[in-house]
Motif scaffolding. Structure first.
Motif, PDB file in Angstrom:
ATOM      1  N   PHE A  46       1.065  -1.196  -0.112  1.00 26.39           N
ATOM      2  CA  PHE A  46       0.291  -0.012  -0.002  1.00 26.39           C
ATOM      3  C   PHE A  46       0.631   1.015  -0.120  1.00 26.39           C
ATOM      4  O   PHE A  46       0.930   2.613   1.230  1.00 26.39           O
ATOM      5  N   PRO A  47       1.671   1.363  -0.962  1.00 25.55           N
ATOM      6  CA  PRO A  47       2.576   2.233  -1.129  1.00 25.55           C
ATOM      7  C   PRO A  47       1.976   3.968  -1.141  1.00 25.55           C
ATOM      8  O   PRO A  47       2.707   4.631   0.023  1.00 25.55           O
ATOM      9  N   ALA A  48       0.448   4.219  -1.467  1.00 25.40           N
ATOM     10  CA  ALA A  48       0.727   5.478  -0.927  1.00 25.40           C
ATOM     11  C   ALA A  48      -0.117   6.044   0.377  1.00 25.40           C
ATOM     12  O   ALA A  48       0.015   6.430   0.237  1.00 25.40           O
ATOM     13  N   LEU A  49      -0.501   4.363   0.596  1.00 27.98           N
ATOM     14  CA  LEU A  49      -1.121   4.618   2.476  1.00 27.98           C
ATOM     15  C   LEU A  49       0.736   5.124   2.881  1.00 27.98           C
ATOM     16  O   LEU A  49       0.585   6.264   4.148  1.00 27.98           O
ATOM     17  N   ALA A  50       1.284   4.242   2.397  1.00 26.31           N
ATOM     18  CA  ALA A  50       2.532   4.442   3.883  1.00 26.31           C
ATOM     19  C   ALA A  50       2.998   5.945   3.518  1.00 26.31           C
ATOM     20  O   ALA A  50       4.437   6.082   3.992  1.00 26.31           O
ATOM     21  N   ALA A  51       3.347   6.347   2.768  1.00 28.95           N
ATOM     22  CA  ALA A  51       3.688   7.522   1.497  1.00 28.95           C
ATOM     23  C   ALA A  51       2.867   8.853   2.565  1.00 28.95           C
ATOM     24  O   ALA A  51       3.290  10.090   2.584  1.00 28.95           O
ATOM     25  N   LEU A  52       1.753   8.703   3.648  1.00 34.28           N
ATOM     26  CA  LEU A  52       1.650  10.018   4.327  1.00 34.28           C
ATOM     27  C   LEU A  52       2.312  10.617   4.916  1.00 34.28           C
ATOM     28  O   LEU A  52       2.418   9.176   5.777  1.00 34.28           O
ATOM     29  N   PRO A  53       1.921  11.081   5.975  1.00 35.77           N
ATOM     30  CA  PRO A  53       2.568  11.818   6.740  1.00 35.77           C
ATOM     31  C   PRO A  53       1.618  10.689   7.826  1.00 35.77           C
ATOM     32  O   PRO A  53       0.668  11.063   7.903  1.00 35.77           O
ATOM     33  N   LEU A  54       2.265  10.835   8.760  1.00 37.47           N
ATOM     34  CA  LEU A  54       1.996  10.153  10.258  1.00 37.47           C
ATOM     35  C   LEU A  54       0.440  10.637  10.914  1.00 37.47           C
ATOM     36  O   LEU A  54      -0.488   9.030  11.082  1.00 37.47           O
ATOM     37  N   LYS A  55       0.372  11.816  10.384  1.00 35.09           N
ATOM     38  CA  LYS A  55      -1.080  12.598  11.790  1.00 35.09           C
ATOM     39  C   LYS A  55      -1.923  11.701  10.484  1.00 35.09           C
ATOM     40  O   LYS A  55      -3.667  11.874  10.421  1.00 35.09           O
ATOM     41  N   GLU A  56      -2.226  12.234   9.437  1.00 34.77           N
ATOM     42  CA  GLU A  56      -2.837  11.899   8.012  1.00 34.77           C
ATOM     43  C   GLU A  56      -3.463  10.444   7.994  1.00 34.77           C
ATOM     44  O   GLU A  56      -4.585  10.147   7.660  1.00 34.77           O
ATOM     45  N   LEU A  57      -2.623  10.045   8.657  1.00 40.75           N
ATOM     46  CA  LEU A  57      -2.647   8.344   8.323  1.00 40.75           C
ATOM     47  C   LEU A  57      -3.798   8.043   9.068  1.00 40.75           C
ATOM     48  O   LEU A  57      -4.806   7.271   9.085  1.00 40.75           O
ATOM     49  N   VAL A  58      -2.695   7.911  10.383  1.00 44.76           N
ATOM     50  CA  VAL A  58      -3.934   8.184  11.621  1.00 44.76           C
ATOM     51  C   VAL A  58      -5.593   8.666  11.807  1.00 44.76           C
ATOM     52  O   VAL A  58      -5.985   7.913  12.340  1.00 44.76           O
ATOM     53  N   SER A  59      -5.510   9.939  10.744  1.00 47.26           N
ATOM     54  CA  SER A  59      -6.582  10.307  11.142  1.00 47.26           C
ATOM     55  C   SER A  59      -7.860  10.098  10.286  1.00 47.26           C
ATOM     56  O   SER A  59      -8.561  10.417  10.409  1.00 47.26           O
ATOM     57  N   THR A  60      -6.988   9.533   9.309  1.00 49.54           N
ATOM     58  CA  THR A  60      -8.386   8.897   8.305  1.00 49.54           C
ATOM     59  C   THR A  60      -7.992   7.474   8.251  1.00 49.54           C
ATOM     60  O   THR A  60      -8.515   7.140   7.324  1.00 49.54           O
ATOM     61  N   SER A 155      -7.779  10.731  15.470  1.00 52.13           N
ATOM     62  CA  SER A 155      -8.682  10.433  14.606  1.00 52.13           C
ATOM     63  C   SER A 155     -10.335  10.919  14.992  1.00 52.13           C
ATOM     64  O   SER A 155     -10.999  11.219  14.385  1.00 52.13           O
ATOM     65  N   GLY A 156     -10.535  11.331  16.204  1.00 53.44           N
ATOM     66  CA  GLY A 156     -11.952  12.376  16.419  1.00 53.44           C
ATOM     67  C   GLY A 156     -11.807  14.138  16.679  1.00 53.44           C
ATOM     68  O   GLY A 156     -12.932  13.947  16.702  1.00 53.44           O
ATOM     69  N   GLY A 157     -10.448  14.346  15.448  1.00 50.08           N
ATOM     70  CA  GLY A 157     -10.795  16.119  15.643  1.00 50.08           C
ATOM     71  C   GLY A 157     -10.142  16.410  16.811  1.00 50.08           C
ATOM     72  O   GLY A 157     -11.127  18.223  16.574  1.00 50.08           O
ATOM     73  N   TYR A 158     -10.127  15.913  17.831  1.00 51.73           N
ATOM     74  CA  TYR A 158      -9.711  16.673  18.970  1.00 51.73           C
ATOM     75  C   TYR A 158      -7.975  16.706  18.381  1.00 51.73           C
ATOM     76  O   TYR A 158      -7.225  16.280  17.887  1.00 51.73           O
ATOM     77  N   GLU A 159      -7.326  18.029  19.265  1.00 52.19           N
ATOM     78  CA  GLU A 159      -5.956  18.434  18.568  1.00 52.19           C
ATOM     79  C   GLU A 159      -4.959  17.993  19.778  1.00 52.19           C
ATOM     80  O   GLU A 159      -5.299  18.751  20.817  1.00 52.19           O
ATOM     81  N   PRO A 160      -4.511  17.117  20.603  1.00 52.80           N
ATOM     82  CA  PRO A 160      -3.927  16.552  21.718  1.00 52.80           C
ATOM     83  C   PRO A 160      -2.501  18.135  21.791  1.00 52.80           C
ATOM     84  O   PRO A 160      -1.689  18.031  20.846  1.00 52.80           O
ATOM     85  N   ILE A 161      -2.345  18.835  23.275  1.00 53.60           N
ATOM     86  CA  ILE A 161      -1.203  19.540  23.931  1.00 53.60           C
ATOM     87  C   ILE A 161      -0.627  18.273  24.636  1.00 53.60           C
ATOM     88  O   ILE A 161       0.384  19.031  24.663  1.00 53.60           O
ATOM     89  N   LEU A 162      -1.188  17.345  25.453  1.00 51.16           N
ATOM     90  CA  LEU A 162      -0.417  17.018  26.527  1.00 51.16           C
ATOM     91  C   LEU A 162      -1.079  15.651  26.036  1.00 51.16           C
ATOM     92  O   LEU A 162      -2.362  15.458  26.436  1.00 51.16           O
ATOM     93  N   GLY A 163      -0.447  14.257  26.906  1.00 56.23           N
ATOM     94  CA  GLY A 163      -0.864  13.054  26.952  1.00 56.23           C
ATOM     95  C   GLY A 163      -0.336  11.851  27.787  1.00 56.23           C
ATOM     96  O   GLY A 163       1.776  12.373  27.770  1.00 56.23           O
ATOM     97  N   LEU A 164      -0.925  10.904  28.437  1.00 56.40           N
ATOM     98  CA  LEU A 164      -0.217   9.735  29.001  1.00 56.40           C
ATOM     99  C   LEU A 164      -0.729   8.512  28.942  1.00 56.40           C
ATOM    100  O   LEU A 164      -1.813   8.649  28.803  1.00 56.40           O
ATOM    101  N   ASP A 165       0.395   8.028  28.588  1.00 60.46           N
ATOM    102  CA  ASP A 165       0.694   6.352  28.612  1.00 60.46           C
ATOM    103  C   ASP A 165      -0.009   5.951  29.942  1.00 60.46           C
ATOM    104  O   ASP A 165       0.743   6.502  30.503  1.00 60.46           O
ATOM    105  N   VAL A 166      -1.404   5.323  29.789  1.00 56.99           N
ATOM    106  CA  VAL A 166      -1.324   4.761  31.089  1.00 56.99           C
ATOM    107  C   VAL A 166      -1.432   2.909  30.819  1.00 56.99           C
ATOM    108  O   VAL A 166      -2.729   2.162  31.460  1.00 56.99           O
ATOM    109  N   TRP A 167      -1.356   2.588  29.426  1.00 57.08           N
ATOM    110  CA  TRP A 167      -0.603   1.409  29.893  1.00 57.08           C
ATOM    111  C   TRP A 167       0.103   0.383  30.973  1.00 57.08           C
ATOM    112  O   TRP A 167       0.511   0.649  31.278  1.00 57.08           O
ATOM    113  N   GLU A 168      -0.089  -1.184  31.712  1.00 52.72           N
ATOM    114  CA  GLU A 168       1.013  -0.865  32.862  1.00 52.72           C
ATOM    115  C   GLU A 168       2.238  -0.874  31.855  1.00 52.72           C
ATOM    116  O   GLU A 168       3.158  -0.707  33.344  1.00 52.72           O
TER     117      GLU A 168
END
Ligand code: MN
Length: 205
Positions: A46-60, A155-168
């Motif tokens: 899927f070269p066209a998908l792999a060429a997308l900026p990461l943010k665009e890939l994830v949000s679409t 992906s839901g149209g929100y723009e994070p400015i701070l994030g915390l990973d709470v996976w174990e």
């Protein structure tokens, strides 16, 4: 084209004693690197998908072919979230929000303390694996939200400015099941310079 793992912006032991070096090393070299490798493997063919900026890939991801959708959501989300997470932390321990961020937090939550309380409560009660975020909403307000697994606010149209990973995997070696202790420690390593830059970019867009 393939997605790449950027270097950590500091040494594995840079966030000691709040986040230990062994956790950082495993988190970066095993977990984050694993998301990148699996994302690239899923996008072979899927070269066209792999060429997308990461943010665009994830949000679409929701509009992508079914055969890659879940991989992009989970592995792409994992890559985006961890890249965002590393750059949200730094070594100026115990800092506090700058004027612009402090002003915005007071405006939307009442005070910095009230924001922190809400963030802590939501991060603590994420069931299973996920993230807590401070986001600018599509209406330009600030909100604390959580996401499950490696889902991203963007992906839901929100723009994070701070994030915390709470996976174990983010805290279990040092804090075992004591997620609230990990959250308390993490505030010492928040990079408020970066949070301020992100807020400024969004409010001048
Ligand atoms: Mn993680």
């Amino acid at each position: 084209m393939a997605y790449t793992l950027a270097p950590l912006p500091y040494a594995y032991d840079a966030l000691e004693p709040y986040i230990d070096a062994r956790t950082m090393e495993l988190h970066y070299t095993m977990h984050h690197a694993g998301y990148v490798a699996k994302l690239n493997a899923a996008l072979e063919g899927f070269p066209a998908l792999a060429a997308l900026p990461l943010k665009e890939l994830v949000s679409t991801y929701a509009t992508m072919p079914e055969s890659v959708r879940t991989a992009v959501r989970n592995q792409g989300g994992g890559h985006y979230n961890h890249t965002f997470f590393w750059s949200s932390m730094g070594t100026r321990f115990g800092g506090s929000p700058h004027a612009e961020v402090a002003h915005a937090l007071t405006k939307h939550f009442g005070s910095f303390g009230a924001f922190q309380e809400e963030f802590n409560a939501k991060a603590t009660t994420v069931f299973g694996s996920g993230w807590a975020w401070l986001c600018v909403t599509p209406q330009d307000t600030l909100e604390v939200i959580t996401t499950a697994n490696q889902d991203c606010p963007i992906s839901g149209g929100y723009e994070p400015i701070l994030g915390l990973d709470v996976w174990e995997h983010a805290y279990y070696l040092n804090y075992q099941n004591r997620r609230p202790d990990y959250i308390t420690a993490w505030w010492h390593v928040v990079n408020w310079d970066v949070v301020e830059d992100r807020l400024r970019m969004l409010t001048t867009r």
